[in-house]
Design a protein around this motif. Structure first.
Motif, PDB file in Angstrom:
ATOM      1  N   GLU A  90       0.813  -1.107   0.207  1.00 56.92           N
ATOM      2  CA  GLU A  90      -0.131   0.045   0.025  1.00 56.92           C
ATOM      3  C   GLU A  90       0.884   1.655  -0.184  1.00 56.92           C
ATOM      4  OE1 GLU A  90      -3.685   1.718   2.936  1.00 56.92           O
ATOM      5  OE2 GLU A  90      -2.901  -0.267   2.881  1.00 56.92           O
ATOM      6  N   LEU A  91       2.107   1.115   1.055  1.00 57.89           N
ATOM      7  CA  LEU A  91       2.768   2.141   0.978  1.00 57.89           C
ATOM      8  C   LEU A  91       3.869   2.663  -0.186  1.00 57.89           C
ATOM      9  CD1 LEU A  91       4.513   2.078   4.117  1.00 57.89           C
ATOM     10  CD2 LEU A  91       2.987   3.667   3.494  1.00 57.89           C
ATOM     11  N   GLY A  92       3.402   1.507  -1.158  1.00 57.55           N
ATOM     12  CA  GLY A  92       4.812   1.363  -2.614  1.00 57.55           C
ATOM     13  C   GLY A  92       3.688   2.036  -3.066  1.00 57.55           C
ATOM     14  N   LEU A  93       2.772   1.593  -3.297  1.00 52.92           N
ATOM     15  CA  LEU A  93       1.511   2.656  -4.316  1.00 52.92           C
ATOM     16  C   LEU A  93       1.339   3.750  -4.050  1.00 52.92           C
ATOM     17  CD1 LEU A  93      -1.402  -0.191  -4.027  1.00 52.92           C
ATOM     18  CD2 LEU A  93       0.457   0.461  -6.133  1.00 52.92           C
ATOM     19  N   LEU A  94       0.848   4.309  -2.725  1.00 50.04           N
ATOM     20  CA  LEU A  94       1.005   5.455  -2.283  1.00 50.04           C
ATOM     21  C   LEU A  94       2.029   6.240  -2.471  1.00 50.04           C
ATOM     22  CD1 LEU A  94      -0.783   5.435   0.987  1.00 50.04           C
ATOM     23  CD2 LEU A  94      -1.682   6.526  -0.859  1.00 50.04           C
ATOM     24  N   SER A  95       3.472   5.554  -2.519  1.00 47.11           N
ATOM     25  CA  SER A  95       4.846   6.315  -3.080  1.00 47.11           C
ATOM     26  C   SER A  95       5.248   6.335  -5.177  1.00 47.11           C
ATOM     27  CB  SER A  95       5.824   5.686  -2.422  1.00 47.11           C
ATOM     28  OG  SER A  95       5.918   5.547  -0.821  1.00 47.11           O
ATOM     29  N   TRP A  96       3.803   6.136  -5.261  1.00 39.57           N
ATOM     30  CA  TRP A  96       3.695   5.810  -6.562  1.00 39.57           C
ATOM     31  C   TRP A  96       3.509   7.275  -7.507  1.00 39.57           C
ATOM     32  CZ3 TRP A  96       6.064   3.642 -10.850  1.00 39.57           C
ATOM     33  CH2 TRP A  96       5.020   4.025 -11.920  1.00 39.57           C
ATOM     34  N   ARG A  97       1.827   7.249  -6.377  1.00 40.05           N
ATOM     35  CA  ARG A  97       0.600   8.015  -6.763  1.00 40.05           C
ATOM     36  C   ARG A  97       1.343   9.414  -6.054  1.00 40.05           C
ATOM     37  NH1 ARG A  97      -4.476   8.553  -3.517  1.00 40.05           N
ATOM     38  NH2 ARG A  97      -5.431  10.043  -4.424  1.00 40.05           N
ATOM     39  N   ARG A  98       1.990   9.882  -5.577  1.00 40.41           N
ATOM     40  CA  ARG A  98       2.542  10.681  -4.833  1.00 40.41           C
ATOM     41  C   ARG A  98       3.510  11.263  -6.140  1.00 40.41           C
ATOM     42  NH1 ARG A  98       6.227  11.105   0.248  1.00 40.41           N
ATOM     43  NH2 ARG A  98       7.111   9.634  -0.396  1.00 40.41           N
ATOM     44  N   ALA A  99       4.354  10.629  -6.125  1.00 43.48           N
ATOM     45  CA  ALA A  99       5.281  11.401  -7.447  1.00 43.48           C
ATOM     46  C   ALA A  99       4.533  11.672  -8.490  1.00 43.48           C
ATOM     47  CB  ALA A  99       6.610  10.354  -7.025  1.00 43.48           C
ATOM     48  N   SER A 100       3.959  10.650  -8.843  1.00 46.72           N
ATOM     49  CA  SER A 100       3.010  11.011 -10.139  1.00 46.72           C
ATOM     50  C   SER A 100       2.246  12.308  -9.782  1.00 46.72           C
ATOM     51  CB  SER A 100       2.119  10.004 -10.528  1.00 46.72           C
ATOM     52  OG  SER A 100       2.605   8.400 -10.575  1.00 46.72           O
ATOM     53  N   LEU A 101       1.700  12.654  -8.833  1.00 43.23           N
ATOM     54  CA  LEU A 101       1.096  14.030  -8.765  1.00 43.23           C
ATOM     55  C   LEU A 101       1.809  14.698  -8.647  1.00 43.23           C
ATOM     56  CD1 LEU A 101      -1.631  13.052  -5.532  1.00 43.23           C
ATOM     57  CD2 LEU A 101      -1.847  13.362  -8.333  1.00 43.23           C
ATOM     58  N   ARG A 102       2.961  14.956  -7.930  1.00 47.60           N
ATOM     59  CA  ARG A 102       4.235  15.996  -8.056  1.00 47.60           C
ATOM     60  C   ARG A 102       4.213  15.928  -9.302  1.00 47.60           C
ATOM     61  NH1 ARG A 102       9.130  14.520  -4.583  1.00 47.60           N
ATOM     62  NH2 ARG A 102       9.728  16.485  -5.369  1.00 47.60           N
ATOM     63  N   ALA A 103       4.469  14.965  -9.816  1.00 47.62           N
ATOM     64  CA  ALA A 103       5.495  15.503 -11.484  1.00 47.62           C
ATOM     65  C   ALA A 103       4.675  16.285 -12.214  1.00 47.62           C
ATOM     66  CB  ALA A 103       5.518  13.792 -12.009  1.00 47.62           C
ATOM     67  N   VAL A 104       3.136  15.441 -12.327  1.00 46.15           N
ATOM     68  CA  VAL A 104       2.008  16.890 -13.356  1.00 46.15           C
ATOM     69  C   VAL A 104       2.445  18.570 -12.819  1.00 46.15           C
ATOM     70  CG1 VAL A 104      -0.152  17.463 -13.706  1.00 46.15           C
ATOM     71  CG2 VAL A 104       0.545  14.577 -13.818  1.00 46.15           C
ATOM     72  N   GLU A 105       2.238  18.241 -11.226  1.00 39.14           N
ATOM     73  CA  GLU A 105       2.078  19.580 -10.555  1.00 39.14           C
ATOM     74  C   GLU A 105       3.505  20.014 -11.320  1.00 39.14           C
ATOM     75  OE1 GLU A 105       1.738  21.221  -6.140  1.00 39.14           O
ATOM     76  OE2 GLU A 105       2.546  19.315  -6.484  1.00 39.14           O
ATOM     77  N   GLU A 106       5.073  19.697 -11.123  1.00 43.63           N
ATOM     78  CA  GLU A 106       6.251  20.531 -11.298  1.00 43.63           C
ATOM     79  C   GLU A 106       6.067  20.367 -13.054  1.00 43.63           C
ATOM     80  OE1 GLU A 106       8.841  17.822  -8.777  1.00 43.63           O
ATOM     81  OE2 GLU A 106       7.725  18.853  -7.500  1.00 43.63           O
ATOM     82  N   ALA A 107       5.456  20.109 -13.543  1.00 44.04           N
ATOM     83  CA  ALA A 107       5.250  20.080 -15.442  1.00 44.04           C
ATOM     84  C   ALA A 107       5.403  21.535 -15.906  1.00 44.04           C
ATOM     85  CB  ALA A 107       4.707  19.233 -15.665  1.00 44.04           C
ATOM     86  N   PRO A 108       5.998  22.062 -16.554  1.00 44.11           N
ATOM     87  CA  PRO A 108       5.500  23.152 -16.866  1.00 44.11           C
ATOM     88  C   PRO A 108       4.427  23.887 -17.550  1.00 44.11           C
ATOM     89  CG  PRO A 108       7.737  22.793 -17.867  1.00 44.11           C
ATOM     90  CD  PRO A 108       7.149  21.908 -16.849  1.00 44.11           C
ATOM     91  N   PRO A 109       3.265  24.328 -17.759  1.00 38.31           N
ATOM     92  CA  PRO A 109       2.228  24.645 -17.870  1.00 38.31           C
ATOM     93  C   PRO A 109       2.082  23.656 -19.271  1.00 38.31           C
ATOM     94  CG  PRO A 109       2.507  26.523 -16.414  1.00 38.31           C
ATOM     95  CD  PRO A 109       3.690  25.904 -16.644  1.00 38.31           C
ATOM     96  N   ALA A 110       2.834  24.325 -20.273  1.00 35.86           N
ATOM     97  CA  ALA A 110       2.979  24.135 -21.676  1.00 35.86           C
ATOM     98  C   ALA A 110       2.910  22.267 -21.860  1.00 35.86           C
ATOM     99  CB  ALA A 110       4.135  24.275 -22.380  1.00 35.86           C
ATOM    100  N   GLU A 111       3.264  22.029 -20.852  1.00 36.57           N
ATOM    101  CA  GLU A 111       3.937  20.255 -20.867  1.00 36.57           C
ATOM    102  C   GLU A 111       2.953  19.613 -20.136  1.00 36.57           C
ATOM    103  OE1 GLU A 111       7.932  19.442 -20.023  1.00 36.57           O
ATOM    104  OE2 GLU A 111       8.820  21.427 -21.437  1.00 36.57           O
TER     105      GLU A 111
END
Length: 307
Positions: free
Chosen positions: A97-118
């Protein structure tokens, strides 16, 4: 003996609650769900054996505080599962469960930190690999097909070194690289290039695929331990010998030139695949070793036997 203690040594639910500190409503819940056994008095009240009930209630409370399910606790109480095994199973489930949550958190951050155009493209990329286990299996299947008929032990070693497992706490960069890697192999042109890098020709022209894969793996292992600039020597000779054996040929200048001419090693799709793999694993990959051998072959052609 208190006023709530009945003949036969049995105690009421109120007395059991007082001794254990567990609320009466919780004890009723345990009884109704088969966790705790009770008897009924002539008046219909629940009665318990204090010699066993107190320890059982305390064990149930402690296991529940650790997050164990009622079904697991029942197995512990009935002796079909040890306390240690139940706790180990709960920990393993929590790790998943923690692995899935870590994956999800990193995925959310990856979208959040992407430049708006990307951001829209990043979101699409990550949505395609929301299940990391399935994405990893896709990579394994890709290489199993490409490397057939490699022996299981050799393939397992290849998987360990070259197919990345994400760390327990991946960064957004890891997630993006892994997502791009798994979508990269969906391109038929990439698959064709990776196949040519391995076989250096149409696979149907290889008489002994097992000998080739084994020999190339040995050559790559030797390269991995060098850490030097590409050069002619026993590593390149082993690589050429593997191809010669698989083709029922000999190590000749003609064969070496043919392997050099058929090489797709400068294909940007290949470089991108192995670059992404290295970003995730942080280790030397088979791609780096194959590139070393290709450049050593080019060095041989330029310096030793110019055309």
């Amino acid at each position: 003996m208190t006023e709530n203690t009945h003949r036969g040594g049995l105690v009421s639910i109120g007395e059991l609650s007082r001794v254990t500190g567990v609320p009466v409503r919780t004890l009723r819940f345990y009884c109704d769900n088969g966790v705790l056994e009770s008897r009924r008095s002539s008046g219909g009240h629940r009665l318990f054996d204090p010699l066993t009930a107190v320890d059982q209630v305390l064990l149930v409370r402690r296991l529940r505080m650790l997050g164990l399910s009622l079904s697991a606790i029942i197995e512990v109480l009935t002796g079909t599962l040890t306390t240690a095994d139940a706790i180990a199973a709960e920990r393993a489930a929590l790790d998943t469960e923690l692995g899935l949550l870590s994956w999800r958190r990193a995925s959310l951050r990856a979208v959040e930190e992407a430049p708006p155009a990307e951001r829209a493209r990043r979101l699409e990329l990550l949505a395609s690999v929301h299940d990391r286990h399935r994405a990893h299996d896709t990579l394994v299947t890709f290489w199993r097909t490409l490397l057939a008929p490699i022996p299981p032990a050799l393939f397992d070693g290849f998987v360990t070194m070259n197919i990345p497992h994400l760390p327990d706490d991946p960064t957004p960069q890891h997630i993006v690289a892994f997502a791009e890697l798994t979508t990269h192999i969906a391109d038929p042109a990439c698959t064709a290039a990776m196949s040519r890098q391995l076989w250096r020709t149409n696979p149907t022209r290889i008489h002994d695929k097992l000998a080739l894969v084994t020999g190339v793996a040995e050559a790559c292992a030797a390269v991995d331990s060098l850490g030097t600039q590409p050069h002619t020597g026993p590593e390149l000779d082993r690589f050429i010998d593997a191809h010669a054996t698989a083709r029922r040929d000999r190590d000749t200048p003609r064969l070496r030139y043919r392997l050099l001419d058929d090489a797709p090693d400068n294909d940007p799709r290949i470089h991108r695949y192995w670059k992404l793999t290295t970003e995730i694993t942080g280790t030397t990959t088979a791609g780096a070793a194959l590139d070393w051998l290709y450049r050593a072959l080019a060095q041989w052609a330029d310096d030793v036997h110019p055309r």
